[in-house]
Design an enzyme around this catalytic site. Structure first.
Site, short mmCIF file in Angstrom:
data_model
loop_
_atom_site.label_atom_id
_atom_site.label_comp_id
_atom_site.label_asym_id
_atom_site.label_seq_id
_atom_site.Cartn_x
_atom_site.Cartn_y
_atom_site.Cartn_z
N GLN A 1 -3.65 -7.34 13.92
CA GLN A 1 -3.04 -8.68 13.86
C GLN A 1 -1.60 -8.71 14.35
OE1 GLN A 1 -4.50 -9.12 9.63
NE2 GLN A 1 -4.55 -11.26 10.26
N CYS B 1 -7.68 -16.32 6.79
CA CYS B 1 -7.08 -15.28 7.63
C CYS B 1 -5.75 -15.79 8.17
CB CYS B 1 -8.01 -14.97 8.79
SG CYS B 1 -7.39 -13.67 9.89
N LEU B 2 -4.73 -14.92 8.13
CA LEU B 2 -3.42 -15.30 8.65
C LEU B 2 -3.46 -15.56 10.15
CD1 LEU B 2 -1.31 -12.68 6.65
CD2 LEU B 2 -1.45 -15.16 6.22
N GLY C 1 -3.65 -9.19 2.58
CA GLY C 1 -3.95 -8.03 3.41
C GLY C 1 -3.47 -8.26 4.83
N HIS D 1 -12.73 -7.49 5.38
CA HIS D 1 -12.11 -8.39 6.37
C HIS D 1 -11.12 -7.62 7.26
CE1 HIS D 1 -9.99 -12.40 7.23
NE2 HIS D 1 -9.05 -11.54 7.54
N GLU D 2 -10.29 -6.77 6.63
CA GLU D 2 -9.29 -6.01 7.40
C GLU D 2 -9.97 -4.97 8.29
OE1 GLU D 2 -6.77 -7.51 7.24
OE2 GLU D 2 -6.72 -8.33 5.22
N HIS E 1 -11.13 -6.57 11.33
CA HIS E 1 -10.03 -6.74 12.31
C HIS E 1 -9.86 -5.47 13.15
CE1 HIS E 1 -8.15 -10.62 11.54
NE2 HIS E 1 -7.95 -10.36 10.26
O1 GNR Z 1 -4.37 -13.48 2.94
C1 GNR Z 1 -5.58 -13.32 3.10
N1 GNR Z 1 -6.42 -13.79 2.16
C2 GNR Z 1 -7.77 -13.50 2.12
C3 GNR Z 1 -8.56 -14.21 1.23
C4 GNR Z 1 -9.90 -13.95 1.15
C5 GNR Z 1 -10.46 -12.97 1.92
C6 GNR Z 1 -9.69 -12.26 2.83
C7 GNR Z 1 -8.35 -12.52 2.92
S1 GNR Z 1 -7.39 -11.60 4.03
C8 GNR Z 1 -6.08 -12.71 4.35
C9 GNR Z 1 -4.99 -12.05 5.16
C10 GNR Z 1 -5.52 -11.65 6.52
O2 GNR Z 1 -5.71 -12.41 7.43
N2 GNR Z 1 -5.82 -10.40 6.67
O3 GNR Z 1 -6.38 -10.00 7.81
NI NI Z 2 -7.34 -11.69 8.70
#
Ligand code: GNR
Ligand code: NI
Length: 167
Positions: free
Chosen positions: A51, A91-92, A46, A133-134, A137
């Site tokens: 980001q 998270c990236l 995601g 999670h997104e 953000h």
């Molecule tokens: O790549 C991602 N893997 C992930 C794994 C478990 C829960 C959430 C994520 S999101 C993350 C990519 C990211 O940072 N999205 O904001």
């Molecule tokens: Ni993230």
């Protein structure tokens, strides 16, 4: 095709609150395409516009192994959440850190597509955690904000050091 720069924690721009999208125009479609390229390149499941330092309520996700199931959510809202997910997340913007935080197991919500058309969605498992999670953000929240202050400061110090070493 463009790979965008992904902001790295503890960058203060990760805490900006995104604005709703009002114009479903060519520049929105360009942003979505570039976000998809950036997510697949990373690779991640995601990516939120926050980001890539664009503060609009846009996110992309793809939890498929073959990277052929792109999902686009503009102005997403969660209408209902149930249960508690056991999944850890990463998270990236916070490379190398994996922790469990409180998330719904299942969510139901509403969003718009790239053309502004509304649709309802339901998600469980990884997709559910990813979308929560997104959407965090987009509110300027990073998952490490839920961890203890001690863990947050250790993570920030480690990432600052990595960024210094990388130049
Ligand atoms: O790549 C991602 N893997 C992930 C794994 C478990 C829960 C959430 C994520 S999101 C993350 C990519 C990211 O940072 N999205 O904001
Ligand atoms: Ni993230």
């Amino acid at each position: 095709m463009a790979i965008l720069n992904i902001l790295q924690y503890p960058d203060p721009r990760l805490h900006k609150v995104a604005e709703p999208v009002r114009q479903f125009d060519a520049s929105l479609k360009r942003l979505i395409a570039d976000m998809a390229d950036t997510m697949y390149d990373a690779p991640g499941v995601g990516l939120a516009a926050t980001q890539v330092d664009v503060h609009l309520r846009v996110l992309v996700a793809d939890i498929s192994d073959r990277h052929d199931q792109l999902m686009v959510f503009v102005n997403p809202e969660i209408l209902e959440g149930t249960g508690e997910s056991p999944l850890e997340e990463g998270c990236l913007s916070v490379p190398g850190v994996y922790e469990r935080v409180a998330r719904f197991e299942h969510i139901r919500g509403r969003a718009q597509d790239a053309d502004g058309k509304f649709f309802d969605f339901e998600a469980g498992g990884l997709l559910s955690v990813c979308l929560q999670h997104e959407m965090d953000h987009l509110q300027g929240r990073v998952f490490v904000d839920y961890l203890s202050r001690l863990k947050q400061s250790r993570i920030a110090a480690k990432l600052r050091k990595l960024q210094r070493e990388a130049g």
